[in-house]
Design an enzyme around this catalytic site. Structure first.
Site, PDB file in Angstrom:
ATOM      1  N   CYS A 153      11.696 -23.132   8.244  1.00 35.07           N
ATOM      2  CA  CYS A 153      11.932 -22.537   7.847  1.00 35.07           C
ATOM      3  C   CYS A 153      10.992 -22.276   6.816  1.00 35.07           C
ATOM      4  CB  CYS A 153      13.455 -22.402   7.322  1.00 35.07           C
ATOM      5  SG  CYS A 153      13.523 -20.184   6.631  1.00 35.07           S
ATOM      6  N   GLY A 177      19.565 -14.452  -4.398  1.00 36.10           N
ATOM      7  CA  GLY A 177      20.905 -14.516  -4.943  1.00 36.10           C
ATOM      8  C   GLY A 177      21.710 -15.931  -5.855  1.00 36.10           C
ATOM      9  N   CYS A 197      21.164 -24.253   5.192  1.00 37.27           N
ATOM     10  CA  CYS A 197      21.981 -22.857   4.772  1.00 37.27           C
ATOM     11  C   CYS A 197      22.596 -22.145   5.782  1.00 37.27           C
ATOM     12  CB  CYS A 197      20.829 -21.787   4.411  1.00 37.27           C
ATOM     13  SG  CYS A 197      19.451 -21.001   5.727  1.00 37.27           S
ATOM     14  N   LEU A 248      15.474 -12.798   2.277  1.00 40.07           N
ATOM     15  CA  LEU A 248      15.262 -12.765   3.546  1.00 40.07           C
ATOM     16  C   LEU A 248      17.121 -12.628   4.022  1.00 40.07           C
ATOM     17  CD1 LEU A 248      12.809 -15.578   3.933  1.00 40.07           C
ATOM     18  CD2 LEU A 248      12.418 -12.866   3.774  1.00 40.07           C
TER      19      LEU A 248
END
Length: 348
Positions: free
Chosen positions: A93, A12, A190, A35
């Protein structure tokens, strides 16, 4: 000729959005995947990714991996801090969630490649693939991808690797995506969303968690100087929070088992070598054996890298630095380069 199909990880943000544009301009059929890691479908970034996909006529898939993310990345984040170590959840991640799921989605949707908006490149040498620094030194993100395997790198494309951030921003403006071009860039971890990690830990864990108990602040002679308010709230090199009991000193070691902070002078944290037990290294010894290599101990642009040499000793990798390095912290990634390509890395 049939178009090559590529799966693009869409966050995004500007980088993945402009990656979609560039890939389409290069003739790829782009399939988007976002995701869902720690938010729900109402998150503004999820909405932005879906909007861009619609505008570009891109099929867009939402992959709900919140349970996996919580059990893997967030649990790792908790475990490291409560064991007196400093985690890097972005690297965790990339290895266990992001690229694994993108590869699975690429296979599911019959895509030839996967792509992300990382400012990195890749290179093939002697039949092996390597992650390479992006052309923009201020945006290079190679440090965070050191532990990707050969299968992943071989399938990966990085549309922004040969561009500077300002060129990507200018492209967004030229195409009329001014909202994306002017969007504030997300920084840091994040799931913290700008929150101090200490406050986040307090929210995640019971206030009575043993790690939050007060413990001793001791010097190098094991003399008790005072008390701390929970060892996970401190990092190696930190002075804030201990000035009242250890003036002029900083945290040089965290003893999680005994819930102690060991303090000393700043110079105590200088080291000329480090040993990594959890590591990977290219088997092309010409890139590292008896050669000077470049080592990064943090992913921040403000932290310089260091030159040194590496050697393999039994089950560990040792790095000898050309100069003293300050505050190598248990848990952080140490990434090894030959010129611009990553040839190895590990956890300190």
């Amino acid at each position: 000729m049939e178009k090559k199909r590529i799966l693009l990880g869409m966050s995004g943000g500007m980088d993945s959005s402009m990656s979609a544009v560039l890939l389409q301009q290069q003739g790829y059929e782009v399939i988007g995947a976002t995701l869902l890691t720690h938010t729900d479908e109402t998150d503004s970034n999820i909405i932005a990714a879906h909007k861009l996909a619609n505008e570009r006529h891109i099929k867009h898939h939402l992959i709900d991996c919140r349970t996996q993310f919580k059990n893997t990345v967030i649990q790792y984040f908790i475990d490291e801090y409560t064991n007196g170590r400093t985690p890097n959840p972005c690297i965790k991640c990339n290895e266990t969630i992001k690229w694994k799921l993108l590869l699975e989605a690429a296979e599911k949707y019959q895509c030839d490649y996967i792509a992300t908006g990382h400012y990195v490149r890749k290179e093939q040498l002697n039949g092996r693939y390597y992650i390479k620094k992006g052309i923009d030194p201020n945006k290079d993100q190679s440090y965070f991808l050191w532990n990707l395997n050969q299968t992943t790198i071989s399938k990966a494309l990085f549309p922004l690797g040969e561009l500077h951030k300002q060129e990507v921003r200018q492209l967004a403006r030229e195409l009329g995506y001014t909202d994306i071009a002017d969007k504030k860039e997300s920084m840091g971890v994040c799931f913290l969303s700008g929150t101090d990690y200490r406050e986040y830990l307090k929210e995640l864990l019971n206030p009575n968690h043993p790690a939050f108990s007060s413990g001793n602040v001791v010097d190098e002679h094991n003399t008790i100087l005072g008390k701390h308010d929970g060892f996970p709230f401190y990092t190696i090199g930190q002075r804030r929070g201990i000035e009242g009991v250890a003036k002029g000193k900083c945290v040089v070691r965290i003893d999680a088992k005994n819930q102690e902070l060991i303090v000393g002078t700043r110079e105590t944290l200088n080291t000329s070598s480090v040993t990594l037990s959890n590591y990977q290294l290219t088997d092309n010894t010409s890139l590292w054996k008896d050669q000077k290599v470049f080592i990064r101990i943090r992913g921040l642009d403000s932290v310089p890298g260091y030159w040194g040499t590496i050697s393999i000793n039994s089950q560990s990798l040792s790095i000898d630095f050309d100069e003293d390095v300050w505050a190598i912290t248990p848990g952080q990634s140490i990434v090894i380069y030959d010129k611009d390509i990553i040839i190895g890395g590990g956890i300190s």
